[in-house]
Structure formats: C-alpha cells, structure tokens
Scaffold this motif. Structure first.
Motif, PDB file in Angstrom:
ATOM      1  N   ILE A  62      38.668  38.965  49.181  1.00  0.00           N
ATOM      2  CA  ILE A  62      39.677  37.926  48.986  1.00  0.00           C
ATOM      3  C   ILE A  62      39.032  36.690  48.339  1.00  0.00           C
ATOM      4  O   ILE A  62      39.579  36.120  47.395  1.00  0.00           O
ATOM      5  N   LEU A  65      44.350  42.573  45.814  1.00  0.00           N
ATOM      6  CA  LEU A  65      44.337  42.305  47.254  1.00  0.00           C
ATOM      7  C   LEU A  65      45.489  43.022  47.959  1.00  0.00           C
ATOM      8  O   LEU A  65      45.891  42.645  49.057  1.00  0.00           O
ATOM      9  N   TYR A 117      38.452  37.246  44.581  1.00  0.00           N
ATOM     10  CA  TYR A 117      39.643  37.115  43.738  1.00  0.00           C
ATOM     11  C   TYR A 117      40.119  35.668  43.700  1.00  0.00           C
ATOM     12  O   TYR A 117      40.527  35.165  42.648  1.00  0.00           O
ATOM     13  N   ALA A 150      46.184  34.583  47.186  1.00  0.00           N
ATOM     14  CA  ALA A 150      44.868  34.959  47.718  1.00  0.00           C
ATOM     15  C   ALA A 150      44.502  34.037  48.890  1.00  0.00           C
ATOM     16  O   ALA A 150      44.040  34.494  49.936  1.00  0.00           O
TER      17      ALA A 150
END
Lengths: 287, 210
Positions: A186, B40, A189, A247
């Motif tokens: 996470i 994600l 990103y 995110a």
C-alpha cells in the motif's frame, strides 16, 4: 517540486498543529545533528510529511517531549527523542534528494544563478555521502531514478505518464522503505501516486516559465495553449489524487490520523486549486 | 479480532441507525468496484471483508434477529476479482493481471500482432497501465476499447470510472465523508433557541431579545 504537501491550517486543531510543528522541529534538530548546520537549509514540510506518514503507520512510537528551539531558546516546541528512526530516516532522504536537486540546478542554470548552489555543493555532497552510507540501497534507487529522469527529459518524452514515472518510482521507494507485506504494497502505491502528483503539479506550475525559457515541459511538447493544458492536466491530477486517497484509506493509521486527513483531504485540495489557478491566496504567509 | 466499532469508526454507544449509516459510508468507500483496476484490489477486498464482519458482529450482538446482515450487494462475490471471460488468447493475460504480474502480462500482450489487437486487447492494455499508475495512457486505451466495442459493459465501466475521477467527483465526495459531524451554525442557533424557550418556561430568560 517542494512545497505542495502541507496542512490546511484553518481546519486543523491546535493540538494537532503543535504536533505537526513538533515533527518539523525534530527534523530540524536531526538534520543539524546528523548532517551539520548547512543541511538545516533543506528543512521543509515535504520531509516533515514523510516522517509523519511513516510514524503514523509504524507500530512503535517513542512519543514527544517538551523541548525548545535550537536557534531561539525562548521558543518552546515538542520534539521526538533522538532514537525516533523515522525522523532520522527523513533527514537522510532530505540529504540525498537535496543533493540531487543542487546538482541539477548547477547543470541547468546560467552562471550567476548557479553560484549559490556551487557554494553549497561541497556541504551537500558531504551530507549525501554520509546518508548513502546508512541507506545504501535507497540511495542507489534514487540515483537510478534521477538518471532516468534526466534521460527522459533529454529525449523529450511526450507522455506525461512516462515522464512522471521516475519521480513516482523514487517516491514510492522513499515512502515504503522498511515496511513489509500489505503495508509495503500500500505504501509503495501511495508513494508512487504521490510522486506522480508532485511531478505533474510541478510541470503545471512551471508552464509559463518553461514556455519563456524553452525549458523541458512534457505538456508544452504537445500543445502551447496554456489554458487548454491546464484543463487537460486537471483531469490527470484529479485521477491521481483520487488514487492517493484510495491508497491512504487502506493504510492502518496508528496515530496523527487527523493531521494526515487534513493534508490529504484539505491540504492537497488547496494546493491543486492554487496550481490550476482556480483560487488565489494573495500574500500567503508561511505555516 | 479488532473491535467492530473501531472498524466502522463509531462509538459503542451509537444507535442502530448510526451503525447502518457508518456501514453504508464505509461500504461506499471500499466497494470492490472502486478498486477494480487497482494494484491494491486484494488489500481493499480484505478491508471490505473486515467491514462486513464488523457490521454483522454488531447486528448479532444487538440481537436484531430480523435484521438482514450486511447487504449482499456490498459483498465482493469473488476475491480473485475474476472478470468476464474473454477469448482464450487473453485468458492467461487476465489471470496474470489479477495476480499482479503486470510486467509478465504486458509482455504477453505486446507479443500479439497488431492485426489481432481488438477491443479486448486495448482494454487489457488499459488495465495494465492503470495498475501501473499510468492513468492518462490507461484512459486512452479504455477509450479505444469502448470505441471498438461500445456494447461491452466491462470496458465502458473502466472508462467511466477514470472519467468520473478525472472530473473530480471523488474529490468532492471524499471531503464530505471526512467532514466531522460537529456543530454547524444551524445546530448552534437551534440549540440556543431551544435553551431560551426552556429557560423562559421555567421563569428565566436566556436571550432577552427572543
């Protein structure tokens, strides 16, 4: 590229503001202790944010203690103890990134403009070497991405995605360094999208200057109508900001959530509007 | 296991309506559709599972036997995020994309000759670019895919998602989600008026001009 990541003070509680300033002050002390007096010149809120977000996600935290400013003993502030690793890490990243910035300024600018950077270069180089010894792999990644950035600009890259990629990759490594598993994914990103956003904001901010000086600007290579570019950039910025928020919302925030919420939901909003010349804040003062 | 109230971000004294509101807001944020082309996706679906379990726990604890537990539409039906099947050429590529192996997937995709690059090819190219964080190129690829096959819902959804976030829809929504439910000016005025009425009923006068 600095100055885009900051709080929106009117929406921040005073207790959180004190903590935010406390991290800033701790970073100042760490820079002075680790890399000498001149390194304190590189102190800014971007590296404060770096320390803040890492401290928020990390499990351990050593807390704040009352302290005072290194330059003005009468001025009180909060400070993290010297062992707080995220503050030391942020000071090391600052040393490496600022060194690259100074090198770029010396390469790109005219003689008189680069004089102050030439003067500061040896001090910055010393800090860079010291930081590299402690964070060798990170320094390697950053060196590689800075080189990629220079190559892309030399080859006049016209794709904004490709042009932003080295900065994005650099920031993704900086933010996620040391984390593992899901957190690492996470943070990687999150860092990638953040680096991308900063690159794009910088490119939009510099449109007028780059048009005049014929400096490299991905947007200008496709189109010289600045209002049209701003419209196109707005869509790209909005998408990137959305991904940053998505995110961020997946992260387990253990502390200072209100400060981070303020930066992500209010701070960036203001910054983006300012860069896209939507609302002006004339005579804006320092935080 | 985490405290279900902490997961939904509400105090344990919240009313059942407040619990439902919190669940609805969290589900909207972490809905699997928001993370369809994101790297994600796995983390997001785990978060969604956590939210569903927390909501189910609270409902169970409060003994509302007649209540329906977490709305079926908020459940992620497939954790691997398997998309509608395409041609066999692209099946391997889709699997690799869903596993997060986007560089491998791109290598396979680029190996396909230009003559065979149909709408699905462009869609998968866009998915790869999206997961990499190259949103502008992804938008162009999705645009090509929808142009070549306007009836396909999967391609249209991906293109629309990027356009919606590009137009700032999510920015506005997120800010309102996170505005603290504190006192607005209306609340303060109403509160003062009520206090003044009560005070006058008891013989006093809080605000002399009302």
């Amino acid at each position: 590229m600095f100055g885009y990541v900051k709080i929106f003070k009117p929406e921040l509680k005073i207790k959180d503001y004190e903590i935010y300033k406390g991290i800033y002050c701790s970073l100042c002390k760490a820079l002075g202790k680790n890399y000498g007096l001149t390194s304190r010149l590189s102190l800014n809120y971007d590296f404060t944010f770096l320390a803040l977000v890492r401290m928020a996600v990390n499990d351990e935290f050593s807390g704040f203690t009352p302290s005072h400013c290194s330059f003005n003993i009468a001025k009180k502030c909060l400070a993290c103890p010297k062992e707080q690793e995220d503050i030391n890490y942020s000071s090391a990243v600052s040393a490496i990134v600022v060194f690259h910035k100074i090198k770029d300024n010396i390469t790109d600018n005219s003689f008189f403009k680069k004089l102050p950077f030439i003067f500061i270069y040896p001090f910055s180089f010393f800090s860079y070497k010291k930081a590299t010894k402690k964070y060798f792999h990170l320094a390697q990644v950053l060196d590689e991405q800075m080189k990629n950035q220079r190559d892309l600009e030399k080859n006049k890259c016209t794709s904004i995605d490709k042009a932003a990629d080295p900065t994005a990759k650099a920031l993704s490594e900086i933010i996620s360094h040391g984390f593992e598993n899901d957190e690492k994914k996470i943070m990687t990103y999150f860092g990638y999208c953040l680096g991308r956003l900063l690159y794009i904001l910088d490119a939009v901010d510099d449109l007028e200057d780059d048009l005049k000086s014929k400096g490299y600007n991905t947007f200008l290579l496709q189109n010289e109508e600045i209002p049209e570019i701003r419209k196109q950039a707005e869509m790209i910025i909005n998408t990137t900001m959305d991904e940053i928020a998505k995110a961020y919302e997946l992260l387990e925030i253990n502390r200072c959530k209100d400060i981070l919420d303020n930066i992500i939901y209010y701070g960036f909003d203001k910054t983006i509007d300012k860069v896209l010349k939507k609302e002006g804040c004339k005579n804006e003062k320092s935080i | 296991m985490k405290n279900p109230y902490d997961v939904l971000g509400i105090p344990s004294t919240a009313t059942i309506d407040e619990v439902k509101d919190a669940y609805r807001n969290m589900a909207k944020k972490y809905h699997p559709d928001n993370y369809t082309n994101s790297p994600l996706q796995e983390q997001a679906s785990r978060k969604m599972q956590e939210i569903n379990e927390a909501y189910d726990n609270i409902i169970l604890m409060r003994g509302s036997a007649g209540q329906q537990s977490s709305n079926q539409s908020y459940r992620s039906t497939d954790s691997t995020g398997y998309n509608a099947p395409g041609s066999t050429d692209f099946y391997d590529i889709r699997i690799k994309i869903n596993q997060g192996r986007i560089d491998d997937a791109e290598m396979l995709l680029d190996g396909i000759p230009s003559s065979k690059r149909n709408a699905e090819w462009h869609f998968l190219k866009g998915s790869i670019q999206n997961r990499r964080g190259w949103f502008e190129e992804a938008r162009n690829s999705f645009s090509n895919a929808t142009r070549m096959d306007p009836s396909n819902v999967e391609y249209a959804n991906a293109f629309n998602n990027l356009n919606r976030s590009g137009n700032g829809a999510f920015r506005a929504n997120r800010r309102s989600y996170n505005d603290k439910k504190g006192c607005s000016t209306c609340d303060i005025c109403t509160g003062l008026l009520c206090a003044d009425c009560c005070c006058e009923c008891l013989g006093g006068d809080l605000i002399s001009c009302c």
